[in-house]
Design an enzyme around this catalytic site. Structure first.
Site, PDB file in Angstrom:
ATOM      1  N   CYS A   1      28.136  31.599   2.952  1.00 38.49           N
ATOM      2  CA  CYS A   1      27.319  31.975   1.866  1.00 38.49           C
ATOM      3  C   CYS A   1      27.203  33.320   0.793  1.00 38.49           C
ATOM      4  O   CYS A   1      29.028  32.772   0.395  1.00 38.49           O
ATOM      5  CB  CYS A   1      26.216  32.015   1.956  1.00 38.49           C
ATOM      6  SG  CYS A   1      24.913  32.495   0.613  1.00 38.49           S
ATOM      7  N   SER A   2      27.237  34.104   1.294  1.00 41.19           N
ATOM      8  CA  SER A   2      27.906  35.279   0.292  1.00 41.19           C
ATOM      9  C   SER A   2      27.594  36.472   1.085  1.00 41.19           C
ATOM     10  O   SER A   2      27.654  37.419   0.460  1.00 41.19           O
ATOM     11  CB  SER A   2      26.708  35.725  -0.601  1.00 41.19           C
ATOM     12  OG  SER A   2      25.688  35.248  -0.792  1.00 41.19           O
ATOM     13  N   CYS A   3      27.882  36.723   2.260  1.00 39.28           N
ATOM     14  CA  CYS A   3      27.316  37.910   3.389  1.00 39.28           C
ATOM     15  C   CYS A   3      28.490  38.667   2.323  1.00 39.28           C
ATOM     16  O   CYS A   3      29.734  38.472   2.680  1.00 39.28           O
ATOM     17  CB  CYS A   3      27.697  37.306   4.978  1.00 39.28           C
ATOM     18  SG  CYS A   3      26.031  36.526   5.519  1.00 39.28           S
TER      19      CYS A   3
ATOM     20  N   CYS B   1      33.029  34.864   2.383  1.00 38.17           N
ATOM     21  CA  CYS B   1      31.669  34.312   3.323  1.00 38.17           C
ATOM     22  C   CYS B   1      31.905  33.255   3.325  1.00 38.17           C
ATOM     23  O   CYS B   1      31.353  32.618   2.363  1.00 38.17           O
ATOM     24  CB  CYS B   1      30.427  35.120   3.198  1.00 38.17           C
ATOM     25  SG  CYS B   1      28.884  34.048   4.146  1.00 38.17           S
TER      26      CYS B   1
END
Lengths: 93, 195
Positions: B106-108, B103
């Site tokens: 960010c951090s999906c 991702c």
């Protein structure tokens, strides 16, 4: 213009620490921040998109210096201030 | 980038506690509700779930076809991602293609199927580099792919999450679904390892 979180393809971040950490949190406060996020969001005080935007709006230097859950906490505080729930500076010493 | 600095850590911990107290005074939260929210975040989210999906796909060709055609619907058959607005796309490794997930923004991440993500997944180093030099990044994870293997990097979004279907290891023909699931690692489900 891309915001600071849009790092795909950017060079200069160095080697990856590939440690396979299985602990979800590295300090108690990180868990509390996740709890705050889920509780406040469930009450409709802010939504996921506002939260994401608040993280991505952090000044680049601050964003890069902050740990992952520190960014969450910064975003929660910014949203609570914007919504009038929290007075600016209320958490300062 | 890490939270290993004790002074900083203590400062943030104090600010978090102060916010909790303020919000409790305003009647917006209680300590119990926070505990419940933390438990809910961790409960039922584990790489064992993703491993179970993979083992089913390895042992049931019809399921595998459904999983690759519509990942969201296929994992719901096993009780995962019920009521989620997110879409799951499952990408299959073959002899000539390897898949890896990131991702960049960010951090999906498919939390329910993989549990909370490792720190490296959220790091700027991984997010910035894997889309530019995936072969080199995979080498840093100890995965050396043959030069002829194509690598596809999947960039997650708020709406779409990815899960890698790793290749079934050789010599596992006699194993049952549970034994197969035990072979599947978190990194293999993200694509930073093979099995």
């Amino acid at each position: 213009m891309a915001r600071i979180n849009d790092v795909g393809g950017t060079q200069g971040f160095g080697a990856i620490d590939t440690t396979d950490d299985t602990e979800p949190f590295h300090a108690d406060w990180e868990a509390r921040v996740v709890g705050l996020y889920n509780t406040l969001r469930a009450q409709g005080i802010f939504n996921t998109n506002e939260f994401r935007d608040a993280i991505e709006s952090m000044p680049p230097g601050e964003y890069l210096a902050a740990s992952y859950y520190e960014r969450w906490f910064t975003a929660i505080c910014a949203l609570l201030e914007r919504k009038g729930v929290l007075e600016p500076g209320a958490l300062d010493d | 980038m890490t939270s290993g600095d004790h002074h900083t850590d203590a400062t943030i911990a104090r600010r978090v506690r102060r916010l909790e107290t303020l919000l409790e005074e305003k009647g917006l939260i209680t300590g119990e509700r926070l505990d419940e929210a933390i438990d809910a975040f961790l409960a039922e989210s584990s790489p064992a779930n993703g491993a179970r999906v993979v083992a089913r796909a390895w042992t049931d060709d019809a399921y595998r076809a459904r999983l690759l055609a519509d990942g969201t619907a296929a994992v719901r058959e096993l009780g995962y991602m019920e009521g989620s607005f997110q879409r799951l796309r499952v990408v299959e490794n073959t002899a000539s293609r390897h898949n890896v997930v990131v991702c960049t923004l960010c951090s999906c991440y498919p939390l329910r199927l993989l549990g909370p993500s490792p720190s490296w997944y959220k790091s700027e180093a991984y997010r910035s580099r894997v889309v530019r030099e995936p072969r080199e990044v995979l080498r840093e994870f100890g995965l050396e792919l043959p030069p002829g293997t194509d690598i596809t990097v999947w960039d997650s979004s708020a709406e779409t999450r990815y899960l890698v279907l790793p290749r079934r290891p050789e010599g596992t023909e006699g194993l049952g679904e549970e034994e197969l699931a035990a072979l599947v690692t978190r990194n293999a489900l993200i694509g930073t390892a093979a099995l």
